[in-house]
Design a protein around this motif. Structure first.
Motif: not given
Ligand SMILES: [Mg+2]
Ligand SMILES: Nc1nc2c(ncn2[C@@H]2O[C@H](COP(=O)(O)OP(=O)(O)OP(=O)(O)O)[C@@H](O)[C@H]2O)c(=O)[nH]1
Length: 285
Positions: A17-19, A30-32, A37-40, A57-59
């Motif tokens: 997702k973040s990628t 966004a962090i990859v 579970q890296s995105t909070r 929205l990156d979730t």
């Molecule tokens: Mg992420």
């Protein structure tokens, strides 16, 4: 007439997702991490192409909540699903679970019109999508333009909400804390990156170099020792890597003053989480 709307990017942890957000925005916002579970917290990216603007929205990943922080993470997914004009459901090509969104919607007791959902198979450089399914590879930059057309066709007509060259709506201090978490995922092992929460205590943009003081909270004394490392070496290494991520974003040299503190078991403590700004619902559904 221009088109503008909100697009939620959802899917299981590690689906990419973040990628995808970074690929659409064209910047590493966004962090990859190879670890799930890296995105909070939701990351907002603004993508403007031609006559269309998408607020992306990156979730956090769809998961069964194990502790209070997970409930807060899932609540941000609920909020994104509720607000979005379009829901891009990423199915991890390397570990497909096509029913993840349907299961999450059931658990959250939400209904969504099926034509708002765009199912997308990710990591097509590793595995082929099922016939007829839209596939992308952020690594090879394949399928992204096709996906954009699918998104565009579902966005409502309307004025742009943000200037065309904006990449995000979030403040720099949010990306400072995310950069620190990203390097923590890269440098620290096992459970430790998950036990870290970063807070910006001071941000002096007018000083040169820009001065940023950050507290990294961990859950236990033993974790504090590891984050500091021998003679502070680990903390220096985190700081150097985080600075390298931040300087392009901030546009100049940065002095990053990192501190480590223990905030006992903060991920499970609803009162502490709320004080830190997480929205923790009492129940998920
Ligand atoms: Mg992420
Ligand atoms: N081979 C390959 N790897 C990818 C692709 N997209 C993402 N990845 C990798 O998959 C891993 C997870 O990517 P993320 O973007 O952090 O995934 P996420 O869905 O945001 O994960 P959470 O935030 O933890 O839920 C990283 O190691 C990425 O580099 C792709 O198209 N091909």
């Amino acid at each position: 007439m221009t088109r503008c709307g909100t697009v939620a990017i959802v899917g299981r942890p590690n689906a990419g997702k973040s990628t995808l957000l970074n690929a659409l925005v064209g910047s590493h916002l966004a962090i990859v991490s190879p670890r799930p579970q890296s995105t909070r917290l939701p990351v907002v990216g603004v993508c403007t192409r031609g006559d269309t603007q998408a607020v992306l929205l990156d979730t956090p990943g769809l998961l069964d909540p194990g502790y209070a922080l997970h409930r807060a993470m899932l609540d941000t997914v609920r909020d994104a699903l509720t607000r979005a004009d379009v829901i891009v459901h990423l199915v991890d090509g390397a570990d497909p679970d096509p029913e993840a969104l349907a299961a999450a919607l059931r658990n959250l007791e939400l209904t969504v019109e099926p034509d708002r959902i765009v199912p997308v198979f990710t990591k097509t450089d590793l595995a082929s999508p099922p016939p007829g399914q839209l596939g992308i590879s952020a690594k090879d930059n394949a399928g992204i333009d096709h996906l954009w057309e699918e998104i565009r066709g579902r966005l409502p007509e309307g004025e742009f909400r943000h200037p065309e060259d904006d990449l995000s709506t979030q403040p720099l201090r949010f990306f400072v804390t995310e950069a620190i978490r990203e390097v923590a995922f890269a440098q620290l092992r096992e459970e430790l990156p998950y036990a870290i929460h970063a807070e910006v205590e001071e941000f002096r943009e007018s000083s040169s170099p820009v001065y940023i003081r950050v507290t990294m909270y961990v859950e236990r004394d033993s974790q504090k020792g590891i984050v500091l490392g021998k003679g502070g070496a680990q903390l220096r290494s985190l700081g150097t890597a985080a600075r390298a991520l931040l300087e392009p974003l901030i546009g100049g040299p940065v002095y990053l003053d990192l501190w480590v503190k223990v905030l006992k078991d903060w991920r499970r403590d609803v009162a502490v989480l709320r004080r830190l700004g997480f929205h923790v619902p009492d129940t998920v559904a």
